[in-house]
Design a protein around this motif. Structure first.
Motif, PDB file in Angstrom:
ATOM      1  N   MET A   1       0.690 -10.343 -13.513  1.00  0.00           N
ATOM      2  CA  MET A   1       0.857  -9.589 -12.283  1.00  0.00           C
ATOM      3  C   MET A   1      -0.328  -8.630 -12.151  1.00  0.00           C
ATOM      4  SD  MET A   1       4.016  -7.122 -11.117  1.00  0.00           S
ATOM      5  CE  MET A   1       5.135  -8.439 -10.779  1.00  0.00           C
ATOM      6  N   SER A   2      -0.979  -8.681 -11.005  1.00  0.00           N
ATOM      7  CA  SER A   2      -2.150  -7.837 -10.789  1.00  0.00           C
ATOM      8  C   SER A   2      -1.739  -6.390 -10.506  1.00  0.00           C
ATOM      9  CB  SER A   2      -2.970  -8.369  -9.619  1.00  0.00           C
ATOM     10  OG  SER A   2      -2.318  -8.101  -8.399  1.00  0.00           O
ATOM     11  N   ARG A   3      -2.724  -5.540 -10.585  1.00  0.00           N
ATOM     12  CA  ARG A   3      -2.489  -4.115 -10.317  1.00  0.00           C
ATOM     13  C   ARG A   3      -1.944  -3.898  -8.909  1.00  0.00           C
ATOM     14  NH1 ARG A   3      -7.209   0.414 -10.614  1.00  0.00           N
ATOM     15  NH2 ARG A   3      -5.971   2.131  -9.879  1.00  0.00           N
ATOM     16  N   SER A   4      -2.499  -4.618  -7.922  1.00  0.00           N
ATOM     17  CA  SER A   4      -2.035  -4.442  -6.541  1.00  0.00           C
ATOM     18  C   SER A   4      -0.612  -4.966  -6.360  1.00  0.00           C
ATOM     19  CB  SER A   4      -2.980  -5.127  -5.557  1.00  0.00           C
ATOM     20  OG  SER A   4      -2.979  -6.519  -5.747  1.00  0.00           O
ATOM     21  N   GLU A   5      -0.186  -5.927  -7.186  1.00  0.00           N
ATOM     22  CA  GLU A   5       1.183  -6.415  -7.106  1.00  0.00           C
ATOM     23  C   GLU A   5       2.160  -5.463  -7.791  1.00  0.00           C
ATOM     24  OE1 GLU A   5       0.534 -11.241  -7.081  1.00  0.00           O
ATOM     25  OE2 GLU A   5       0.360 -10.163  -8.984  1.00  0.00           O
ATOM     26  N   ARG A   6       1.683  -4.747  -8.804  1.00  0.00           N
ATOM     27  CA  ARG A   6       2.540  -3.780  -9.508  1.00  0.00           C
ATOM     28  C   ARG A   6       2.696  -2.489  -8.731  1.00  0.00           C
ATOM     29  NH1 ARG A   6      -0.676  -5.140 -14.010  1.00  0.00           N
ATOM     30  NH2 ARG A   6      -1.716  -3.143 -13.782  1.00  0.00           N
ATOM     31  N   SER A   7       1.706  -2.107  -7.956  1.00  0.00           N
ATOM     32  CA  SER A   7       1.714  -0.820  -7.275  1.00  0.00           C
ATOM     33  C   SER A   7       2.970  -0.581  -6.431  1.00  0.00           C
ATOM     34  CB  SER A   7       0.453  -0.661  -6.427  1.00  0.00           C
ATOM     35  OG  SER A   7       0.430   0.593  -5.793  1.00  0.00           O
ATOM     36  N   PRO A   8       3.381  -1.539  -5.589  1.00  0.00           N
ATOM     37  CA  PRO A   8       4.602  -1.296  -4.812  1.00  0.00           C
ATOM     38  C   PRO A   8       5.835  -1.135  -5.702  1.00  0.00           C
ATOM     39  CG  PRO A   8       3.447  -3.217  -3.961  1.00  0.00           C
ATOM     40  CD  PRO A   8       2.739  -2.785  -5.206  1.00  0.00           C
ATOM     41  N   LEU A   9       5.897  -1.914  -6.772  1.00  0.00           N
ATOM     42  CA  LEU A   9       7.052  -1.836  -7.657  1.00  0.00           C
ATOM     43  C   LEU A   9       7.082  -0.516  -8.413  1.00  0.00           C
ATOM     44  CD1 LEU A   9       7.112  -5.505  -8.978  1.00  0.00           C
ATOM     45  CD2 LEU A   9       8.375  -4.494  -7.053  1.00  0.00           C
ATOM     46  N   ALA A  69       7.060   1.534   3.132  1.00  0.00           N
ATOM     47  CA  ALA A  69       5.965   2.324   2.556  1.00  0.00           C
ATOM     48  C   ALA A  69       5.434   3.337   3.572  1.00  0.00           C
ATOM     49  CB  ALA A  69       4.849   1.404   2.059  1.00  0.00           C
ATOM     50  N   LYS A  70       5.352   2.931   4.831  1.00  0.00           N
ATOM     51  CA  LYS A  70       4.952   3.890   5.876  1.00  0.00           C
ATOM     52  C   LYS A  70       5.979   5.012   5.985  1.00  0.00           C
ATOM     53  CE  LYS A  70       2.447   0.506   8.625  1.00  0.00           C
ATOM     54  NZ  LYS A  70       2.489  -0.333   9.822  1.00  0.00           N
ATOM     55  N   ALA A  71       7.258   4.651   5.916  1.00  0.00           N
ATOM     56  CA  ALA A  71       8.316   5.671   5.963  1.00  0.00           C
ATOM     57  C   ALA A  71       8.240   6.584   4.743  1.00  0.00           C
ATOM     58  CB  ALA A  71       9.686   4.999   6.060  1.00  0.00           C
ATOM     59  N   ALA A  72       7.900   6.024   3.586  1.00  0.00           N
ATOM     60  CA  ALA A  72       7.769   6.847   2.376  1.00  0.00           C
ATOM     61  C   ALA A  72       6.612   7.835   2.533  1.00  0.00           C
ATOM     62  CB  ALA A  72       7.551   5.962   1.150  1.00  0.00           C
ATOM     63  N   ALA A  73       5.510   7.385   3.115  1.00  0.00           N
ATOM     64  CA  ALA A  73       4.385   8.299   3.352  1.00  0.00           C
ATOM     65  C   ALA A  73       4.832   9.446   4.255  1.00  0.00           C
ATOM     66  CB  ALA A  73       3.200   7.545   3.960  1.00  0.00           C
ATOM     67  N   ALA A  74       5.575   9.114   5.304  1.00  0.00           N
ATOM     68  CA  ALA A  74       6.089  10.151   6.207  1.00  0.00           C
ATOM     69  C   ALA A  74       7.060  11.079   5.475  1.00  0.00           C
ATOM     70  CB  ALA A  74       6.761   9.508   7.415  1.00  0.00           C
ATOM     71  N   PHE A  75       7.886  10.516   4.613  1.00  0.00           N
ATOM     72  CA  PHE A  75       8.827  11.318   3.821  1.00  0.00           C
ATOM     73  C   PHE A  75       8.063  12.306   2.940  1.00  0.00           C
ATOM     74  CE2 PHE A  75      11.087  11.822  -0.252  1.00  0.00           C
ATOM     75  CZ  PHE A  75      12.244  12.451   0.181  1.00  0.00           C
ATOM     76  N   PHE A  76       7.023  11.830   2.265  1.00  0.00           N
ATOM     77  CA  PHE A  76       6.236  12.712   1.393  1.00  0.00           C
ATOM     78  C   PHE A  76       5.584  13.840   2.190  1.00  0.00           C
ATOM     79  CE2 PHE A  76       5.695   8.793  -1.470  1.00  0.00           C
ATOM     80  CZ  PHE A  76       6.761   9.153  -2.276  1.00  0.00           C
ATOM     81  N   VAL A  77       5.136  13.536   3.397  1.00  0.00           N
ATOM     82  CA  VAL A  77       4.584  14.584   4.269  1.00  0.00           C
ATOM     83  C   VAL A  77       5.706  15.529   4.701  1.00  0.00           C
ATOM     84  CG1 VAL A  77       3.535  15.043   6.529  1.00  0.00           C
ATOM     85  CG2 VAL A  77       2.628  13.209   5.078  1.00  0.00           C
ATOM     86  N   ALA A 119       1.475   0.183   2.047  1.00  0.00           N
ATOM     87  CA  ALA A 119       1.724  -0.335   3.394  1.00  0.00           C
ATOM     88  C   ALA A 119       0.524  -1.143   3.897  1.00  0.00           C
ATOM     89  CB  ALA A 119       2.027   0.813   4.356  1.00  0.00           C
ATOM     90  N   ARG A 120      -0.655  -0.638   3.685  1.00  0.00           N
ATOM     91  CA  ARG A 120      -1.873  -1.294   4.163  1.00  0.00           C
ATOM     92  C   ARG A 120      -2.099  -2.620   3.416  1.00  0.00           C
ATOM     93  NH1 ARG A 120      -4.675   2.879   4.351  1.00  0.00           N
ATOM     94  NH2 ARG A 120      -5.309   2.921   2.193  1.00  0.00           N
ATOM     95  N   ASN A 121      -1.937  -2.617   2.109  1.00  0.00           N
ATOM     96  CA  ASN A 121      -2.156  -3.835   1.316  1.00  0.00           C
ATOM     97  C   ASN A 121      -1.125  -4.907   1.627  1.00  0.00           C
ATOM     98  OD1 ASN A 121      -4.419  -2.803   0.101  1.00  0.00           O
ATOM     99  ND2 ASN A 121      -3.310  -2.044  -1.668  1.00  0.00           N
ATOM    100  N   ASP A 122       0.086  -4.487   1.963  1.00  0.00           N
ATOM    101  CA  ASP A 122       1.124  -5.455   2.264  1.00  0.00           C
ATOM    102  C   ASP A 122       0.906  -6.100   3.621  1.00  0.00           C
ATOM    103  OD1 ASP A 122       3.592  -6.573   1.079  1.00  0.00           O
ATOM    104  OD2 ASP A 122       4.335  -6.052   3.059  1.00  0.00           O
TER     105      ASP A 122
END
Length: 127
Positions: A1-9, A69-77, A119-122
């Motif tokens: 599993m690549s780094r970009s595949e692990r990142s969302p998990l 992921a977009k919603a999570a970014a908004a949540f963090f803000v 969100a962008r990578n997906d």
């Protein structure tokens, strides 16, 4: 599993762990809820925990990953003002607590960027 595949998990795992903690140790989170918010601190603790669990589930599922992921970014803000208020409220607490409250502030930036990156990578055609 690549780094970009692990990142969302990994992001989903972080959110899930935080969400579970809101239910298993709510008192520590109740203390961080600004007093100016309406309702009980416990309701805010449980509500934010439930939201973190929902975001985690959405990010873990490939079909909903980008939107969650977009919603999570908004949540963090969105929680940033509460973190600022916590730092202000805790300015007279013992040094370790003050330090923890202040350390949360810059942590929001990489969390927002991480969620935006997921969100962008997906959005590149993966399902």
């Amino acid at each position: 599993m690549s780094r970009s595949e692990r990142s969302p998990l990994l992001l989903a795992g972080l959110l899930a762990a935080a969400g579970v903690a809101h239910f298993t140790a709510p008192r520590q989170f109740d203390a961080t809820i600004p007093g100016r918010l309406p309702g009980s601190p416990r309701a805010w603790t449980y509500g934010s925990g439930a939201l973190e669990l929902a975001l985690a589930a959405g990010i873990a599922a490939p079909r909903t990953r980008a939107a969650a992921a977009k919603a999570a970014a908004a949540f963090f803000v969105g929680v940033f003002p509460a973190n600022v208020q916590m730092a202000v409220d805790w300015r007279h607490r013992p040094a370790p607590l003050r330090t923890a409250a202040l350390a949360r502030l810059p942590l929001q930036v990489p969390l927002v960027l991480w969620a935006r990156g997921v969100a962008r990578n997906d959005g590149k055609g993966r399902s």
